[in-house]
Design an enzyme around this catalytic site. Structure first.
Site, mmCIF file in Angstrom:
data_model
loop_
_atom_site.group_PDB
_atom_site.id
_atom_site.type_symbol
_atom_site.label_atom_id
_atom_site.label_comp_id
_atom_site.label_asym_id
_atom_site.label_seq_id
_atom_site.Cartn_x
_atom_site.Cartn_y
_atom_site.Cartn_z
ATOM 1 N N TYR A 157 26.263 -22.463 -30.547
ATOM 2 C CA TYR A 157 25.427 -23.480 -29.925
ATOM 3 C C TYR A 157 25.950 -23.941 -28.567
ATOM 4 O O TYR A 157 25.302 -24.749 -27.900
ATOM 5 C CB TYR A 157 25.282 -24.685 -30.855
ATOM 6 C CG TYR A 157 24.153 -24.551 -31.836
ATOM 7 C CD1 TYR A 157 22.981 -25.276 -31.687
ATOM 8 C CD2 TYR A 157 24.246 -23.678 -32.905
ATOM 9 C CE1 TYR A 157 21.944 -25.147 -32.585
ATOM 10 C CE2 TYR A 157 23.216 -23.535 -33.814
ATOM 11 C CZ TYR A 157 22.065 -24.273 -33.650
ATOM 12 O OH TYR A 157 21.030 -24.138 -34.542
ATOM 13 N N ASP A 279 27.230 -17.078 -47.316
ATOM 14 C CA ASP A 279 26.107 -16.487 -48.042
ATOM 15 C C ASP A 279 26.169 -16.823 -49.526
ATOM 16 O O ASP A 279 25.139 -17.103 -50.166
ATOM 17 C CB ASP A 279 26.022 -14.981 -47.812
ATOM 18 C CG ASP A 279 27.354 -14.278 -47.968
ATOM 19 O OD1 ASP A 279 28.395 -14.932 -47.854
ATOM 20 O OD2 ASP A 279 27.354 -13.060 -48.207
#
Length: 439
Positions: A157, A279
């Site tokens: 970001y 995940d």
């Protein structure tokens, strides 16, 4: 140059020795926001004003001051994020904003990201809880009760990127090939490049905030979420720095299962620190959400995780958020600006109302915050709901006895406009009334 209408009888929130000090009549800047901001932000102000009056009578009061960002700022100052807005956020320390839209493809990075970086708001804090009466896809949504601490200023970001075929992208590719002696690129042409910085200092301050919160709130578990099995020197380093911090600063002890235990010296409460691959974590929040309470993670992971968790408790419209730094905080609606619904007095204002509740707690006005929380819980439990909260999930209880393509347009419309049983449909302002009535 923009001049804001500063309340003459308000005072400035201060920050001393790591503690926010709130006067009885603090000036709090607010940004209405784009799109549905014109609907939800005024309702938030009215709800907070009522809760403060109920808790403290006339002894305390927020002195609101409007500042500008997004389309409104572009119209006024030809700038999506004027310097004056950032300076006001710094001066008054605590502010709140509606949703902001960043135009796609114009080269300007997210307004929200820019605010976080300019104020060094290194922690995005997202509490995720279920309010009974909210329509949710989960069988037991009440099992999901977590607070996500997302690192806010590093990772992908930061916006360190070069578009495909640009001189910057070519230089980075050549540097990696020629200087580092490796060529990981399958296709060098038409290849965009992004850089992911993760620092020890940036990681430690976020993890410290998460641990301190978990100890103060007497939580049982804190989970470090990362993808360190693949990105070993960024996300893997984040995990390693977390455990080093646990041992060196908090005197944590290792357990036989690979976790660590911190014992709070004041309360003797035990906090278990563990880590989880990102995940796998996205599976666990569905299968065993009760095993996670406080989450510390990097920027991109936190973005995925907080929105996924919000879906489990009824959607992002019910999820509040805060961006917190060293003595500065910006509270915000976490959803988008939904331009198509702007001005229709129809959408759910819960996200910004609950962000206001977080803001009141940050200011130390816990009694008023309790009233806000009680009001929201009561309104939802009594099914006094805006359309997006009251709408039944399409297909959740819809048994299709014939192939999907055989359904008429009318049948499809009816399915997508079904309301949950017993719901009373209210407007945006009507939901604010219901929250006040239930305080």
């Amino acid at each position: 140059m923009i001049k804001f209408n500063e309340p003459k009888d308000g005072a400035i929130i201060s920050y001393n020795n790591g503690v926010i000090e709130t006067p009885d009549k603090p000036i709090v800047p607010y940004i209405i926001g784009d799109g549905i901001g014109i609907d939800v932000t005024p309702v938030m102000k009215r709800v907070l004003n009522y809760a403060i009056g109920k808790a403290y009578g006339v002894s305390k009061e927020i002195k609101w001051m409007e500042i500008y960002a997004g389309q409104q700022a572009l119209d006024i100052a030809n700038n999506l994020l004027p310097d004056e807005t950032i300076e006001a956020m710094k001066k008054y320390r605590v502010s709140i904003k509606g949703p902001l839209t960043t135009p796609i493809g114009n080269g300007f990075k997210s307004i929200n990201v820019s605010i976080r970086q300019k104020l060094d708001l290194f922690a995005c804090v997202r509490p995720i809880r279920y309010f009974p009466g909210t329509n949710s896809p989960m069988v037991e949504s009440n099992m999901t009760d977590m607070v996500v601490f997302r690192e806010n200023t590093e990772d992908l970001y930061t916006g360190i990127e070069w578009e495909p075929n640009s001189e910057g992208a070519k230089k980075i590719i050549n540097f990696i090939k020629e200087e580092l002696g490796t060529s990981p690129f399958r296709f060098e042409e038409h290849c965009g490049i992004g850089i992911k910085p993760v620092s020890k200092e940036g990681s430690e301050r976020l993890i410290t905030m998460a641990i301190d919160f978990a100890l103060t709130e007497k939580k049982d578990f804190l989970t470090i979420v990362h993808k360190g099995n693949i990105m070993k020197f960024t996300e893997g380093a984040f995990r390693d720095w977390a455990y080093t911090l646990v041992v060196e600063k908090y005197k944590g002890t290792s357990n036989s299962d690979g976790t660590y235990t911190i014992l709070c010296p004041k309360t003797e409460h035990k906090l278990i620190i563990k880590d989880c691959i990102a995940d796998n974590f996205l599976q666990q929040i569905i299968l065993v959400p009760e095993q996670h309470e406080v989450i510390a993670t990097l920027n991109l992971n936190g973005d995925y995780i907080s929105d996924a968790l919000a879906a489990q408790v009824g959607g992002i419209g019910i999820a509040p958020g805060a961006n917190i730094g060293e003595g500065y905080a910006v509270f915000e609606a976490t959803h988008g600006s939904a331009e198509n619904y702007a001005g229709k007095n129809r959408v759910n204002p819960s996200s910004i109302i609950l962000s206001g509740e977080m803001m009141l707690r940050y200011m130390g006005w816990n009694e008023a915050a309790d009233y806000v929380l009680k009001g929201v819980k009561g309104a939802i439990q009594k099914k006094q709901l805006t359309f997006d909260l009251a709408r039944a999930r399409a297909g959740k209880k819809f048994i299709r006895p014939k192939p999907k393509e055989k359904y008429t347009a009318k049948e499809v419309k009816e399915e997508f406009t079904r309301l949950v049983p017993g719901a009373t449909l209210v407007s945006t302002q009507g939901f604010g009334d219901a929250v006040i009535d239930n305080m």
